[in-house]
Design a protein around this motif. Structure first.
Motif, PDB file in Angstrom:
ATOM      1  N   GLU A 182       8.889   3.954  11.121  1.00  0.00           N
ATOM      2  CA  GLU A 182       8.121   5.000  10.446  1.00  0.00           C
ATOM      3  C   GLU A 182       9.054   5.936   9.664  1.00  0.00           C
ATOM      4  OE1 GLU A 182       5.505   6.825  13.360  1.00  0.00           O
ATOM      5  OE2 GLU A 182       5.153   8.455  11.911  1.00  0.00           O
ATOM      6  N   ALA A 183      10.126   6.365  10.334  1.00  0.00           N
ATOM      7  CA  ALA A 183      11.075   7.279   9.693  1.00  0.00           C
ATOM      8  C   ALA A 183      11.784   6.596   8.527  1.00  0.00           C
ATOM      9  CB  ALA A 183      12.089   7.768  10.721  1.00  0.00           C
ATOM     10  N   LEU A 184      12.132   5.317   8.702  1.00  0.00           N
ATOM     11  CA  LEU A 184      12.814   4.576   7.646  1.00  0.00           C
ATOM     12  C   LEU A 184      11.934   4.458   6.408  1.00  0.00           C
ATOM     13  CD1 LEU A 184      14.578   1.695   9.579  1.00  0.00           C
ATOM     14  CD2 LEU A 184      15.615   2.971   7.701  1.00  0.00           C
ATOM     15  N   VAL A 185      10.659   4.152   6.631  1.00  0.00           N
ATOM     16  CA  VAL A 185       9.735   4.019   5.506  1.00  0.00           C
ATOM     17  C   VAL A 185       9.629   5.354   4.768  1.00  0.00           C
ATOM     18  CG1 VAL A 185       7.302   3.712   4.908  1.00  0.00           C
ATOM     19  CG2 VAL A 185       8.418   2.104   6.473  1.00  0.00           C
ATOM     20  N   ARG A 186       9.528   6.428   5.538  1.00  0.00           N
ATOM     21  CA  ARG A 186       9.421   7.758   4.930  1.00  0.00           C
ATOM     22  C   ARG A 186      10.649   8.035   4.077  1.00  0.00           C
ATOM     23  NH1 ARG A 186      10.464  11.427   8.593  1.00  0.00           N
ATOM     24  NH2 ARG A 186       9.114  10.400  10.117  1.00  0.00           N
ATOM     25  N   GLU A 187      11.837   7.774   4.631  1.00  0.00           N
ATOM     26  CA  GLU A 187      13.066   8.073   3.887  1.00  0.00           C
ATOM     27  C   GLU A 187      13.240   7.158   2.676  1.00  0.00           C
ATOM     28  OE1 GLU A 187      15.839  10.135   7.286  1.00  0.00           O
ATOM     29  OE2 GLU A 187      16.494   8.226   6.434  1.00  0.00           O
ATOM     30  N   ALA A 188      12.878   5.878   2.843  1.00  0.00           N
ATOM     31  CA  ALA A 188      13.009   4.947   1.721  1.00  0.00           C
ATOM     32  C   ALA A 188      12.121   5.412   0.566  1.00  0.00           C
ATOM     33  CB  ALA A 188      12.632   3.531   2.160  1.00  0.00           C
ATOM     34  N   ARG A 189      10.922   5.886   0.897  1.00  0.00           N
ATOM     35  CA  ARG A 189       9.996   6.338  -0.159  1.00  0.00           C
ATOM     36  C   ARG A 189      10.479   7.613  -0.828  1.00  0.00           C
ATOM     37  NH1 ARG A 189       4.030   6.557   1.833  1.00  0.00           N
ATOM     38  NH2 ARG A 189       3.617   6.598  -0.410  1.00  0.00           N
ATOM     39  N   SER A 190      11.248   8.420  -0.096  1.00  0.00           N
ATOM     40  CA  SER A 190      11.719   9.665  -0.713  1.00  0.00           C
ATOM     41  C   SER A 190      13.077   9.477  -1.382  1.00  0.00           C
ATOM     42  CB  SER A 190      11.770  10.783   0.330  1.00  0.00           C
ATOM     43  OG  SER A 190      12.776  10.487   1.270  1.00  0.00           O
ATOM     44  N   GLY A 191      13.501   8.222  -1.520  1.00  0.00           N
ATOM     45  CA  GLY A 191      14.713   7.938  -2.296  1.00  0.00           C
ATOM     46  C   GLY A 191      16.013   8.190  -1.561  1.00  0.00           C
ATOM     47  N   CYS A 192      15.990   8.118  -0.244  1.00  0.00           N
ATOM     48  CA  CYS A 192      17.208   8.306   0.558  1.00  0.00           C
ATOM     49  C   CYS A 192      18.216   7.190   0.242  1.00  0.00           C
ATOM     50  CB  CYS A 192      16.812   8.297   2.024  1.00  0.00           C
ATOM     51  SG  CYS A 192      18.166   8.612   3.144  1.00  0.00           S
ATOM     52  N   GLU A 193      19.507   7.488   0.358  1.00  0.00           N
ATOM     53  CA  GLU A 193      20.560   6.501   0.085  1.00  0.00           C
ATOM     54  C   GLU A 193      20.517   5.360   1.110  1.00  0.00           C
ATOM     55  OE1 GLU A 193      22.939   6.452  -2.238  1.00  0.00           O
ATOM     56  OE2 GLU A 193      23.264   8.508  -2.930  1.00  0.00           O
ATOM     57  N   THR A 194      20.641   4.105   0.634  1.00  0.00           N
ATOM     58  CA  THR A 194      20.591   2.966   1.561  1.00  0.00           C
ATOM     59  C   THR A 194      21.721   3.011   2.586  1.00  0.00           C
ATOM     60  OG1 THR A 194      21.672   1.745  -0.205  1.00  0.00           O
ATOM     61  CG2 THR A 194      19.401   1.180   0.231  1.00  0.00           C
ATOM     62  N   ALA A 218       0.833  -1.204   0.000  1.00  0.00           N
ATOM     63  CA  ALA A 218       0.000   0.000   0.000  1.00  0.00           C
ATOM     64  C   ALA A 218       0.866   1.251   0.000  1.00  0.00           C
ATOM     65  CB  ALA A 218      -0.915  -0.009   1.222  1.00  0.00           C
ATOM     66  N   LEU A 219       2.056   1.141   0.599  1.00  0.00           N
ATOM     67  CA  LEU A 219       2.948   2.305   0.693  1.00  0.00           C
ATOM     68  C   LEU A 219       3.768   2.497  -0.575  1.00  0.00           C
ATOM     69  CD1 LEU A 219       4.269   1.636   4.292  1.00  0.00           C
ATOM     70  CD2 LEU A 219       2.878   3.582   3.592  1.00  0.00           C
ATOM     71  N   GLU A 220       3.711   1.511  -1.483  1.00  0.00           N
ATOM     72  CA  GLU A 220       4.535   1.533  -2.696  1.00  0.00           C
ATOM     73  C   GLU A 220       6.008   1.752  -2.374  1.00  0.00           C
ATOM     74  OE1 GLU A 220       2.753   4.321  -5.335  1.00  0.00           O
ATOM     75  OE2 GLU A 220       0.947   3.119  -5.536  1.00  0.00           O
ATOM     76  N   LEU A 221       6.492   0.937  -1.466  1.00  0.00           N
ATOM     77  CA  LEU A 221       7.919   1.011  -1.105  1.00  0.00           C
ATOM     78  C   LEU A 221       8.782   0.689  -2.319  1.00  0.00           C
ATOM     79  CD1 LEU A 221       8.760  -0.738   2.280  1.00  0.00           C
ATOM     80  CD2 LEU A 221       9.077   1.646   1.654  1.00  0.00           C
ATOM     81  N   PRO A 222       9.841   1.481  -2.554  1.00  0.00           N
ATOM     82  CA  PRO A 222      10.692   1.173  -3.708  1.00  0.00           C
ATOM     83  C   PRO A 222      11.361  -0.189  -3.517  1.00  0.00           C
ATOM     84  CG  PRO A 222      11.685   2.861  -2.308  1.00  0.00           C
ATOM     85  CD  PRO A 222      10.306   2.629  -1.788  1.00  0.00           C
ATOM     86  N   GLY A 223      11.458  -0.954  -4.573  1.00  0.00           N
ATOM     87  CA  GLY A 223      12.090  -2.279  -4.475  1.00  0.00           C
ATOM     88  C   GLY A 223      11.101  -3.353  -4.062  1.00  0.00           C
ATOM     89  N   TRP A 224       9.961  -2.960  -3.536  1.00  0.00           N
ATOM     90  CA  TRP A 224       9.009  -3.945  -3.040  1.00  0.00           C
ATOM     91  C   TRP A 224       8.366  -4.727  -4.189  1.00  0.00           C
ATOM     92  CZ3 TRP A 224       8.732  -5.635   1.751  1.00  0.00           C
ATOM     93  CH2 TRP A 224       7.663  -6.460   2.109  1.00  0.00           C
ATOM     94  N   GLN A 225       8.464  -4.189  -5.419  1.00  0.00           N
ATOM     95  CA  GLN A 225       7.907  -4.917  -6.567  1.00  0.00           C
ATOM     96  C   GLN A 225       8.594  -6.260  -6.771  1.00  0.00           C
ATOM     97  OE1 GLN A 225       9.163  -1.896  -6.667  1.00  0.00           O
ATOM     98  NE2 GLN A 225      10.776  -1.696  -8.196  1.00  0.00           N
ATOM     99  N   ARG A 226       9.792  -6.432  -6.172  1.00  0.00           N
ATOM    100  CA  ARG A 226      10.475  -7.714  -6.291  1.00  0.00           C
ATOM    101  C   ARG A 226       9.852  -8.777  -5.388  1.00  0.00           C
ATOM    102  NH1 ARG A 226      16.353  -6.402  -5.056  1.00  0.00           N
ATOM    103  NH2 ARG A 226      15.634  -4.270  -4.810  1.00  0.00           N
ATOM    104  N   VAL A 227       8.976  -8.348  -4.478  1.00  0.00           N
ATOM    105  CA  VAL A 227       8.319  -9.306  -3.595  1.00  0.00           C
ATOM    106  C   VAL A 227       7.020  -9.763  -4.259  1.00  0.00           C
ATOM    107  CG1 VAL A 227       7.227  -9.599  -1.343  1.00  0.00           C
ATOM    108  CG2 VAL A 227       9.322  -8.241  -1.548  1.00  0.00           C
ATOM    109  N   ASP A 228       6.810 -11.063  -4.252  1.00  0.00           N
ATOM    110  CA  ASP A 228       5.621 -11.652  -4.855  1.00  0.00           C
ATOM    111  C   ASP A 228       4.347 -11.122  -4.176  1.00  0.00           C
ATOM    112  OD1 ASP A 228       3.514 -13.350  -5.568  1.00  0.00           O
ATOM    113  OD2 ASP A 228       4.881 -15.057  -5.843  1.00  0.00           O
ATOM    114  N   ALA A 229       3.521 -10.384  -4.935  1.00  0.00           N
ATOM    115  CA  ALA A 229       2.349  -9.714  -4.353  1.00  0.00           C
ATOM    116  C   ALA A 229       1.352 -10.715  -3.780  1.00  0.00           C
ATOM    117  CB  ALA A 229       1.673  -8.844  -5.420  1.00  0.00           C
ATOM    118  N   ARG A 230       1.218 -11.875  -4.438  1.00  0.00           N
ATOM    119  CA  ARG A 230       0.245 -12.851  -3.940  1.00  0.00           C
ATOM    120  C   ARG A 230       0.693 -13.467  -2.615  1.00  0.00           C
ATOM    121  NH1 ARG A 230      -0.275 -16.755  -8.584  1.00  0.00           N
ATOM    122  NH2 ARG A 230      -1.047 -18.140  -6.967  1.00  0.00           N
ATOM    123  N   LYS A 231       1.999 -13.744  -2.541  1.00  0.00           N
ATOM    124  CA  LYS A 231       2.544 -14.261  -1.278  1.00  0.00           C
ATOM    125  C   LYS A 231       2.358 -13.224  -0.174  1.00  0.00           C
ATOM    126  CE  LYS A 231       6.592 -17.069  -2.469  1.00  0.00           C
ATOM    127  NZ  LYS A 231       8.026 -17.029  -2.165  1.00  0.00           N
TER     128      LYS A 231
END
Ligand code: ZN
Ligand code: ZN
Ligand code: FE
Length: 756
Positions: A660-672, A569-582
């Protein structure tokens, strides 16, 4: 005035050149008498004038041979007999087997010089050894350590070797492993079908094959290795496929330090570790260029290197002139192969050729793994070269004790007097073969050490095989020890602490008495009891074993807990690699509480964060996500995320603000690398904060850090100085692994305190 003494020396005094040393010492001072191995160690009777005897005794204590460890010297006067000559006498076999056994020793410099000297009679002989080097523990059938009690018994010495053995001026005087090409073991090169490849020099032929891209199985000290060219990506991919090992890093071997220096950064301590007689695998930071083949250690910023420890490995390395992959000879998850009859069957499908020999391996023993952290040495896998050296305790065992260890990275521990014999690494107890190895190891140690346990300690997890094994024993007192209490007790035992201490036990999963799985624990512990003072807020995870293999499941749980929503629901970047049905299925399981468990695990928190920042959604081996997150963390970052501490009983460390903060930063494209560093820094602050609060409420200043998470050097290098800055004394396991490989020691000392 003649005097005579009876001197019993205890400790690691057999198989380390002790008798020749005593002989030489007695000759120097013109003393008479004899020296012999008995089952308590080394017995000396010595006679002469008082001044010479005093010098003899002082030198004995102060300058023993390099690999000896003297634990006790008992000296009693005897009436003189007028002995003018000194001799090495035959060994006695006694009832009391109160002695330590020497670990295997890497080939020494003097033997190496002869190995590569074309004029020496042992030129290129792969089993060259002397009183200062060679196999010990892995060839020992029973004590005392004498050739007849080892697998060298099958090789009677030739006349020439016999001369050396009896010559007090020779460095092979009483060397139990003495052999040469004429009388000793020999190597053969065979194909997987068992047929011998007819060559004059099997080692140089094998080296040619490796240079040409072949995979070779090689019989080492404690088991078989699989080896290939570390620069040949195709060979390594083939090895991974055949061995069924996807991404777990391979260890490497080089002929010399300067080869390793081409690929990794090295400091003086790391150089010393590589060259120590234990010859462990040392984890070293990779240079950018040049590199070994990428498949050696995908996604890692460290490589595990070792130098050759046997003359056979030395020859192979010299002949190939290449750095080699040197990994344990097994199919993934099985124990390392050490019996010749298994080698063809189990390694024949992996290796193109096998370099074998006819000296049998008595005790299976893997390579050890260590890592340097500042001034500190961390042992991650304790096996060849270290085992079975005992940990010396401040409080003796009241009864013979066996501790069965943990489910993962299993080791066992046998205790007697002040000695805790922590076994070599056995492995994860989830295959039939490893379980057999577990039972075999217990029997081997019992027999070698003469220990008949009447107290048996085990992990509380109801499904653990070590617990089931303990339950099957009759006529012994059985004591269950909580996993994290054992972690902390293990660290306390090593430093002789009685407690109470603040124990920070961070790891993957360990069974808690409340039925949840613990792993982010702050305990107030002494050796007998503990109190759970604080822990990470628990979350629900779905899918049992798969929750560990698939870090995205942890991410889903921690995000649901913190934000009440899901990563998709958050559309986390990279999450598309996770099987949506699983993922949808897991959400469903969590919502309905189907096949879920609650955990305060630090390891799973690392998994969640590794997945949120997008560096690891699936793990092919234990700890992969945490290692990837540590590797990703940038240096020089001071920032951190917010967290909270709830004043519940026990206190909860609430990481929801961090997530919460990590999710926010990951979504805004912060460096890993930045996010990874900030997450680590947050944990450092949480540890320091809880310790400060516990000091206020409990008045404690000693902190023990234990559990697999403390293999993380980024954390360790920051937590320790900050705690010290606040006036804490900090203890970190050094002789035993901080991970589950050290659990057995903790179980043993706890059982010793609480048994009847
Ligand atoms: Zn030697
Ligand atoms: Zn010989
Ligand atoms: Fe653990």
């Amino acid at each position: 005035m003649q005097k005579r003494y009876r001197i019993q020396v205890e400790g690691i005094v057999q198989g380390v050149g002790f008798r020749p040393f005593v002989y030489a010492l007695a000759s120097t001072y013109h003393l008479g008498g004899f020296v012999l191995n008995n089952s308590a160690g080394v017995l000396i009777e010595v006679e002469g004038d008082q001044q010479a005897l005093t010098c003899f005794l002082r030198k004995l204590r102060e300058q023993p041979p390099p690999h000896a460890t003297i634990q006790r010297v008992i000296c009693d006067p005897l009436p003189p007999r007028g002995d003018g000559r000194f001799a090495i006498a035959a060994s006695q076999e006694g009832e009391e087997r109160d002695m330590s056994i020497a670990p295997d020793l890497a080939v020494c410099d003097a033997c190496l010089r002869e190995l590569f000297d074309p004029t020496d009679r042992r030129y290129r002989y792969p089993f060259i050894s002397c009183t200062n080097c060679g196999p010990r523990f892995t060839i020992l059938r029973m004590v005392p350590y004498d050739r007849g009690h080892t697998t060298m018994a099958a090789f009677p010495m030739c006349w020439h070797c016999e001369q050396e053995y009896h010559d007090p001026t020779n460095r092979r005087f009483h060397a139990q492993t003495n052999a040469c090409a004429r009388c000793g073991p020999a190597v053969r090169l065979v194909k997987p079908d068992g047929s011998e490849v007819p060559v004059r020099d099997p080692v140089s032929a094998a080296a040619q094959l490796v240079r040409a891209g072949a995979i070779l199985a090689l019989k080492g000290l404690g088991g078989y290795h699989l080896t290939c060219n570390a620069l040949d990506e195709d060979a390594i991919l083939t090895l991974r496929r055949r061995k069924k090992r996807e991404e777990k890093p391979f260890a490497l071997m080089a002929a010399a330090i300067h080869v390793i220096e081409q690929f990794c950064h090295l400091n003086d301590q790391e150089r010393a570790l590589l060259q120590s007689p234990q010859r462990p695998i040392v984890l070293l930071r990779k240079k950018d260029h040049p590199t070994v083949a990428p498949s050696v250690a995908p996604g890692q910023n460290c490589l595990g290197w070792m130098l050759p420890s046997t003359p056979l490995h030395c020859l192979l390395l010299a002949d190939t002139g290449l750095p080699l992959v040197m990994t344990s000879g097994n199919v993934s998850a099985e124990p390392i192969v050490y019996r010749d009859e298994d080698a063809l069957q189990r390694l024949g499908g992996i290796a193109d050729y096998l370099l074998v020999h006819d000296r049998s391996i008595q005790v299976r023993c893997d390579d050890s793994v260590v890592r340097q952290c500042g001034e500190r040495e961390l042992i991650l896998r304790r096996a060849r070269g270290y085992a079975p050296r005992p940990v010396l305790l401040s409080r003796p065992f009241r009864r013979h004790t066996l501790a069965c260890g943990a489910h993962l990275k299993n080791t066992v521990c046998l205790g007697r007097d002040r000695q805790a014999f922590l076994s070599h690494h056995i492995g994860d107890l989830d295959s039939y073969d490893t379980l057999n190895a577990f039972v075999d190891t217990i029997e081997q140690y019992k027999a070698l050490l003469g220990i008949q346990p009447s107290v048996v300690a085990y992990d509380l997890h109801p499904d653990s095989l070590s617990r089931k094994y303990a339950a099957s024993l009759q006529g012994v007192e059985k004591i269950g020890v909580q996993h994290h209490h054992a972690h902390i007790a293990s660290c306390m035992a090593e430093y002789g602490l009685e407690g109470p201490v603040i124990g920070v036990a961070f790891d993957g999963l360990g069974y808690g008495p409340d039925g949840t799985l613990w792993g982010g624990e702050f305990l107030i512990a002494d050796l007998a009891t503990y109190h759970r003072a604080a822990h990470f807020r628990s979350v629900s995870l779905a899918g049992g074993e798969r929750a560990v293999r698939e870090p995205w499941r942890a991410a889903l749980s921690y995000i649901a807990d913190a934000l009440g929503t899901t990563p998709s629901a958050l559309e986390l970047p990279g999450w598309q690699r996770v099987d949506a049905r699983k993922a949808a299925l897991v959400e469903h399981m969590l919502a309905r509480n189907v096949n879920t468990f609650r955990t305060s695990s630090c390891g799973r928190l690392f998994d969640a964060v590794a997945s949120i920042v997008g560096i690891c959604h699936e793990a092919t081996f234990e700890g992969q996500a945490a290692m990837a997150l540590e590797a990703a963390a940038w240096d020089g970052i001071a920032d951190e995320y917010p967290f909270a501490i709830e004043n519940t009983e026990p206190w909860h460390v609430d990481m929801r603000p961090t997530i919460e903060a990590l999710v926010r930063e990951a979504r805004s494209g912060c460096e890993t690398g930045l996010m990874a560093a900030k997450f680590h820094n947050t944990l450092v602050s949480a540890v320091v904060e809880i310790c400060l609060r516990l000091r206020k409420t409990e008045g404690l200043r000693q902190v023990c850090l234990s559990g697999g998470t403390w293999q993380n050097i980024y954390l360790l290098e920051r937590v320790v100085p900050r705690l010290q800055h606040h006036g804490f004394t900090v203890f970190v396991p050094a002789q035993v692994p901080p991970n589950d490989g050290g659990i057995a020691l903790g179980q043993a000392v706890v059982a010793n305190m609480v048994s009847e």
